[in-house]
Design a protein around this motif. Structure first.
Motif, short mmCIF file in Angstrom:
data_model
loop_
_atom_site.label_atom_id
_atom_site.label_comp_id
_atom_site.label_asym_id
_atom_site.label_seq_id
_atom_site.Cartn_x
_atom_site.Cartn_y
_atom_site.Cartn_z
N LEU A 1 33.70 43.91 48.65
CA LEU A 1 34.48 43.39 48.55
C LEU A 1 33.36 41.40 49.37
CD1 LEU A 1 37.73 43.93 46.79
CD2 LEU A 1 35.45 42.95 45.72
N ILE B 1 35.09 38.04 44.11
CA ILE B 1 36.70 38.13 44.06
C ILE B 1 36.34 36.51 43.09
CG2 ILE B 1 38.64 37.65 43.77
CD1 ILE B 1 37.67 40.93 43.91
N HIS C 1 40.30 43.59 41.02
CA HIS C 1 38.01 44.40 41.23
C HIS C 1 38.81 46.02 40.63
CE1 HIS C 1 34.53 45.93 42.48
NE2 HIS C 1 34.42 44.94 42.66
N ASP C 2 39.40 47.09 40.60
CA ASP C 2 40.05 47.68 40.44
C ASP C 2 40.40 47.88 39.28
OD1 ASP C 2 38.41 49.06 42.77
OD2 ASP C 2 40.76 49.36 43.45
N TYR D 1 42.97 35.47 38.62
CA TYR D 1 41.77 35.92 38.35
C TYR D 1 40.88 36.69 37.56
CZ TYR D 1 43.23 38.29 42.75
OH TYR D 1 44.45 39.01 43.63
N HIS E 1 38.00 45.15 34.24
CA HIS E 1 36.73 44.42 35.08
C HIS E 1 36.12 46.26 35.66
CE1 HIS E 1 34.88 43.37 39.34
NE2 HIS E 1 35.03 42.26 39.05
N GLN F 1 41.55 43.62 44.88
CA GLN F 1 40.50 44.93 44.98
C GLN F 1 41.70 45.61 44.04
OE1 GLN F 1 38.80 46.58 47.42
NE2 GLN F 1 38.32 47.79 45.58
N ARG G 1 31.85 46.29 34.53
CA ARG G 1 30.45 46.82 34.92
C ARG G 1 30.37 47.86 33.81
NH1 ARG G 1 34.94 46.42 38.78
NH2 ARG G 1 34.71 48.75 39.42
#
Length: 356
Positions: A97, A10, A42-43, A18, A47, A39, A51
């Protein structure tokens, strides 16, 4: 393609926003330390979408720096972390993470030529002063507050009860200026690897005492040049103080050197490497991409023919004359404002641009 930074790290910018990583070029994100947990960021759809693009071997727009480096056959941020995770740390990435890249704010005592206001409160204050004097500053539009810090007791709760955390990377701004740093370090388990990127000008006895409780502490020194050259490139520096503090850190930390390679210091690369070899410090290259007027690919031929090592791979890239003109304009403006002259510190660079 895979990127361990995206999978397991992160990154939080100095204003609390972020980011995908410290070198990504995405637009401003709506997710911040105030609105989302790590989190949740990241979800987020953005993001996850990035990926998924890498999984399809497609380069996301935000990953242009890594794409450009890898196309040149150079090590990128993505490839710096090897499969065993030993690029900087002793631990594998993941599960979950496990790594944190944190910029608690922009508090900084230096005015590095290659930097900007989000990473230096001193640059932000200088830009305000320039504007008031009727001089257009070099950097991005200013925020309302030149010095900002997002760390509060509430935001620090994000870093509690994180069982997968293995490494924390602290930069800034200058992390040694963050008043909440001791409180943050006290919250970490001693098994967490703590890694700093510091300009080396400050010595904080309280922080140094706390750091000695950790099993692994890595102090990455932002040394862009040795002797008085660094006093120009990183304005406000004092080489003697930096050299002394570096040795003090080496007594209880693993010290390495991470120069930001630009037009200003590329031809002096051997001097940095000689210093590192003499002191048995590892050196990790960090090629500056922006601002473009400082990118080594836009250097005059007179400088490019002196490039060595990996930097020499940029010598055959055509320079943009517009950025060379910008170099002359910007350096002259800064020199006039700061009462300095590039020829007194970087004579070969000054000569190549006709600034001698």
């Amino acid at each position: 393609m895979k990127c361990k930074y995206l999978e397991h790290q992160i990154c939080t910018r100095s204003d609390g926003q972020y980011r995908l990583c410290c070198t990504s070029f995405e637009k401003d994100n709506k997710e911040t330390i105030y609105t989302h947990t790590p989190q949740q960021w990241h979800d987020s759809d953005f993001h996850k979408g990035v990926r998924e693009q890498l999984d399809r071997n497609e380069w996301p727009d935000a990953c242009i720096k890594c794409e450009e480096a890898e196309e040149k056959g150079l090590e990128s941020m993505r490839t710096k972390v090897k499969e065993d995770g030993t690029r900087y740390v002793r631990n594998h990435f993941g599960p979950g993470l496990s790594h944190w890249d944190l910029r608690f704010g922009n508090s900084c005592n230096l005015k590095c030529i290659s930097c900007f206001h989000l990473s230096s409160s001193s640059l932000a204050e200088e830009a305000i002063a320039m504007q008031k004097a009727g001089v257009q500053p070099l950097h991005m539009p200013l925020l309302d507050e030149p010095n900002f810090n997002w760390v509060t007791e509430e935001t620090l709760k994000h870093f509690e009860n994180l069982p997968d955390m293995k490494e924390v990377y602290l930069t800034g701004g200058e992390p040694m200026m963050v008043k909440h740093l001791p409180g943050f370090l006290d919250r970490l388990d001693p098994t967490v690897c703590v890694r700093f990127n510091t300009n080396g000008t400050l010595w904080n006895p309280k922080v140094s005492k706390i750091l000695k409780k950790f099993r692994t502490v890595i102090m990455s020194m932002s040394i862009d040049a040795v002797d008085h050259k660094i006093d120009y490139i990183r304005h406000g520096s004092d080489w003697d103080i930096i050299a002394e503090n570096t040795q003090r850190y080496a007594e209880f930390c693993t010290v390495d050197v991470t120069p930001t390679t630009s037009i200003l210091n590329a031809i002096y690369d051997d001097e940095i490497r000689e210093y590192c070899a003499k002191n048995r410090f590892k050196i990790y290259d960090n090629l500056l991409i922006t601002p473009y007027w400082l990118h080594v690919k836009n250097a005059p031929d007179e400088l490019k023919k002196k490039f060595t090592g990996n930097i020499a791979k940029w010598a055959d890239v055509d320079a943009d004359p517009e950025w060379q003109d910008k170099f002359r304009e910007y350096i002259t403006k800064l020199d006039n404002w700061r009462g300095m002259h590039i020829k007194d510190y970087l004579p070969e660079v000054a000569k190549a641009y006709g600034l001698d």
